[in-house]
Design a protein around this motif. Structure first.
Motif, PDB file in Angstrom:
ATOM      1  N   LEU A 269      12.182   6.110  -5.346  1.00 58.53           N
ATOM      2  CA  LEU A 269      13.068   5.495  -6.334  1.00 58.53           C
ATOM      3  C   LEU A 269      13.365   6.472  -7.465  1.00 58.53           C
ATOM      4  CD1 LEU A 269      13.328   2.011  -7.673  1.00 58.53           C
ATOM      5  CD2 LEU A 269      12.692   3.740  -9.334  1.00 58.53           C
ATOM      6  N   LEU A 270      12.344   7.178  -7.926  1.00 60.47           N
ATOM      7  CA  LEU A 270      12.538   8.152  -9.008  1.00 60.47           C
ATOM      8  C   LEU A 270      13.474   9.276  -8.566  1.00 60.47           C
ATOM      9  CD1 LEU A 270       8.856   8.273 -10.243  1.00 60.47           C
ATOM     10  CD2 LEU A 270      10.787   7.313 -11.515  1.00 60.47           C
ATOM     11  N   LYS A 271      13.320   9.735  -7.330  1.00 54.04           N
ATOM     12  CA  LYS A 271      14.197  10.794  -6.802  1.00 54.04           C
ATOM     13  C   LYS A 271      15.651  10.347  -6.769  1.00 54.04           C
ATOM     14  CE  LYS A 271      10.993  12.656  -3.396  1.00 54.04           C
ATOM     15  NZ  LYS A 271      10.766  12.804  -1.950  1.00 54.04           N
ATOM     16  N   LEU A 272      15.871   9.104  -6.357  1.00 49.65           N
ATOM     17  CA  LEU A 272      17.230   8.611  -6.152  1.00 49.65           C
ATOM     18  C   LEU A 272      17.906   8.120  -7.433  1.00 49.65           C
ATOM     19  CD1 LEU A 272      16.555   6.625  -2.872  1.00 49.65           C
ATOM     20  CD2 LEU A 272      17.807   8.780  -3.076  1.00 49.65           C
ATOM     21  N   ASN A 273      17.138   7.579  -8.354  1.00 49.46           N
ATOM     22  CA  ASN A 273      17.725   6.933  -9.523  1.00 49.46           C
ATOM     23  C   ASN A 273      17.719   7.765 -10.794  1.00 49.46           C
ATOM     24  OD1 ASN A 273      18.335   4.673  -8.044  1.00 49.46           O
ATOM     25  ND2 ASN A 273      16.658   3.434  -8.833  1.00 49.46           N
ATOM     26  N   TYR A 274      17.041   8.916 -10.790  1.00 47.37           N
ATOM     27  CA  TYR A 274      16.933   9.711 -12.019  1.00 47.37           C
ATOM     28  C   TYR A 274      17.237  11.182 -11.785  1.00 47.37           C
ATOM     29  CZ  TYR A 274      14.664   5.740 -14.242  1.00 47.37           C
ATOM     30  OH  TYR A 274      14.401   4.496 -14.766  1.00 47.37           O
ATOM     31  N   LYS A 275      17.702  11.795 -12.855  1.00 50.96           N
ATOM     32  CA  LYS A 275      17.843  13.246 -12.925  1.00 50.96           C
ATOM     33  C   LYS A 275      16.965  13.685 -14.094  1.00 50.96           C
ATOM     34  CE  LYS A 275      21.154  16.892 -13.861  1.00 50.96           C
ATOM     35  NZ  LYS A 275      22.505  17.196 -14.298  1.00 50.96           N
ATOM     36  N   PHE A 276      16.119  14.674 -13.857  1.00 52.96           N
ATOM     37  CA  PHE A 276      15.195  15.156 -14.878  1.00 52.96           C
ATOM     38  C   PHE A 276      15.621  16.545 -15.335  1.00 52.96           C
ATOM     39  CE2 PHE A 276      12.851  12.211 -12.144  1.00 52.96           C
ATOM     40  CZ  PHE A 276      12.465  11.278 -13.087  1.00 52.96           C
ATOM     41  N   SER A 277      15.556  16.774 -16.647  1.00 52.82           N
ATOM     42  CA  SER A 277      15.953  18.071 -17.194  1.00 52.82           C
ATOM     43  C   SER A 277      15.058  18.420 -18.375  1.00 52.82           C
ATOM     44  CB  SER A 277      17.423  18.023 -17.625  1.00 52.82           C
ATOM     45  OG  SER A 277      17.614  17.053 -18.634  1.00 52.82           O
ATOM     46  N   GLY A 278      15.208  19.639 -18.808  1.00 46.58           N
ATOM     47  CA  GLY A 278      14.404  20.152 -19.910  1.00 46.58           C
ATOM     48  C   GLY A 278      13.808  21.483 -19.532  1.00 46.58           C
ATOM     49  N   GLU A 279      12.901  21.951 -20.368  1.00 52.15           N
ATOM     50  CA  GLU A 279      12.319  23.272 -20.120  1.00 52.15           C
ATOM     51  C   GLU A 279      11.236  23.249 -19.045  1.00 52.15           C
ATOM     52  OE1 GLU A 279       9.122  24.160 -23.442  1.00 52.15           O
ATOM     53  OE2 GLU A 279      10.987  23.425 -24.344  1.00 52.15           O
ATOM     54  N   HIS A 280      10.795  22.068 -18.643  1.00 48.20           N
ATOM     55  CA  HIS A 280       9.771  21.948 -17.611  1.00 48.20           C
ATOM     56  C   HIS A 280      10.397  21.511 -16.294  1.00 48.20           C
ATOM     57  CE1 HIS A 280       7.072  22.304 -20.939  1.00 48.20           C
ATOM     58  NE2 HIS A 280       7.375  21.107 -21.423  1.00 48.20           N
ATOM     59  N   SER A 281       9.843  21.985 -15.204  1.00 49.01           N
ATOM     60  CA  SER A 281      10.335  21.556 -13.896  1.00 49.01           C
ATOM     61  C   SER A 281       9.516  20.361 -13.411  1.00 49.01           C
ATOM     62  CB  SER A 281      10.246  22.701 -12.882  1.00 49.01           C
ATOM     63  OG  SER A 281       8.893  23.027 -12.623  1.00 49.01           O
TER      64      SER A 281
ATOM     65  N   GLU B 281       0.813  -1.215   0.000  1.00 42.79           N
ATOM     66  CA  GLU B 281       0.000   0.000   0.000  1.00 42.79           C
ATOM     67  C   GLU B 281       0.852   1.273   0.000  1.00 42.79           C
ATOM     68  OE1 GLU B 281      -3.565   0.176   2.415  1.00 42.79           O
ATOM     69  OE2 GLU B 281      -3.363  -1.967   2.785  1.00 42.79           O
ATOM     70  N   GLY B 282       2.131   1.151   0.287  1.00 37.14           N
ATOM     71  CA  GLY B 282       3.035   2.302   0.254  1.00 37.14           C
ATOM     72  C   GLY B 282       3.750   2.482  -1.070  1.00 37.14           C
ATOM     73  N   ILE B 283       3.349   1.743  -2.106  1.00 39.14           N
ATOM     74  CA  ILE B 283       4.083   1.737  -3.371  1.00 39.14           C
ATOM     75  C   ILE B 283       4.218   3.128  -3.988  1.00 39.14           C
ATOM     76  CG2 ILE B 283       2.061   1.160  -4.775  1.00 39.14           C
ATOM     77  CD1 ILE B 283       5.739   0.057  -5.365  1.00 39.14           C
ATOM     78  N   GLY B 284       3.230   3.968  -3.855  1.00 37.07           N
ATOM     79  CA  GLY B 284       3.326   5.311  -4.435  1.00 37.07           C
ATOM     80  C   GLY B 284       4.480   6.100  -3.839  1.00 37.07           C
ATOM     81  N   VAL B 285       4.627   6.012  -2.530  1.00 34.41           N
ATOM     82  CA  VAL B 285       5.727   6.691  -1.840  1.00 34.41           C
ATOM     83  C   VAL B 285       7.059   6.048  -2.214  1.00 34.41           C
ATOM     84  CG1 VAL B 285       6.741   7.194   0.422  1.00 34.41           C
ATOM     85  CG2 VAL B 285       4.259   7.431   0.075  1.00 34.41           C
ATOM     86  N   HIS B 286       7.103   4.715  -2.175  1.00 35.82           N
ATOM     87  CA  HIS B 286       8.357   4.015  -2.466  1.00 35.82           C
ATOM     88  C   HIS B 286       8.830   4.281  -3.897  1.00 35.82           C
ATOM     89  CE1 HIS B 286       7.656   2.188   1.337  1.00 35.82           C
ATOM     90  NE2 HIS B 286       6.809   1.272   0.922  1.00 35.82           N
TER      91      HIS B 286
END
Length: 179
Positions: A25-37, A16-21
């Motif tokens: 994971l996205l915060k730790l494993n990815y860097k996001f870039s582009g014109e949108h924040s 039930e905590g999958i959304g948080v987990h």
């Protein structure tokens, strides 16, 4: 454009905590870039307290556990909030219903940005607490991760994988928070 990825769930109850987990994971494993924040936020089970936050964004992606008719644990659903499939019942954990009501309230106020829901059918454990995820949800989370990246890329956001942390290990420490 301001994009919000909002992880919802109760981390004390396994799947039930999958959304948080997954948001961690996205915060730790990815860097996001582009014109949108892109902001990735752990919304936990705060539901209605998230109304001011959600309405600040131009696009929202909610990651959560959901329930659906004839769904098996680990089944993944991705849909627009304005086109909820008939199979979705929202009858799983209490936080799902609260999040649905929260989105409906924001919509009634006219402040709901375009909102997508990425959900997975969890194994409901009842009242026993655990940070362990079932194998079905761990497998389904791989599809969810890929769908988040595909969705962001469709919005013009570049995703660069910078780490390869394990979802189960992240789940064991989600209570600490990841920034």
């Amino acid at each position: 454009m301001k994009i919000l990825i909002l992880g919802i769930g109760n981390i004390l109850f396994g799947d039930e905590g999958i959304g948080v987990h997954l948001s961690n994971l996205l915060k730790l494993n990815y860097k996001f870039s582009g014109e949108h924040s892109v902001d990735i936020i752990d919304g936990g089970t705060m539901a209605q307290h998230l109304i001011p936050l959600i309405s600040e964004y131009d696009s929202v992606l909610i990651i959560d556990s959901i329930d659906a008719n004839d769904a098996k644990v680990g089944d993944v659903y991705f849909f627009d909030f304005n086109a909820i499939p008939n199979a979705i019942t929202w009858a799983g954990s209490a936080h799902e219903v609260e999040m649905l009501q929260t989105l409906q309230m924001i919509e009634m106020l006219g402040d709901l940005p375009p909102t997508k829901i990425l959900g997975i059918k969890p194994f409901i454990i009842g009242e026993n607490t655990t940070f362990d995820l079932t194998q079905e949800v761990l497998q389904g989370a791989k599809l969810m991760e890929a769908q988040v990246i595909k969705h962001l890329e469709a919005l013009g956001v570049k995703a660069q994988k910078i780490d390869n942390r394990d979802l189960q290990e992240i789940a064991r420490f989600s209570y600490r928070g990841y920034e």
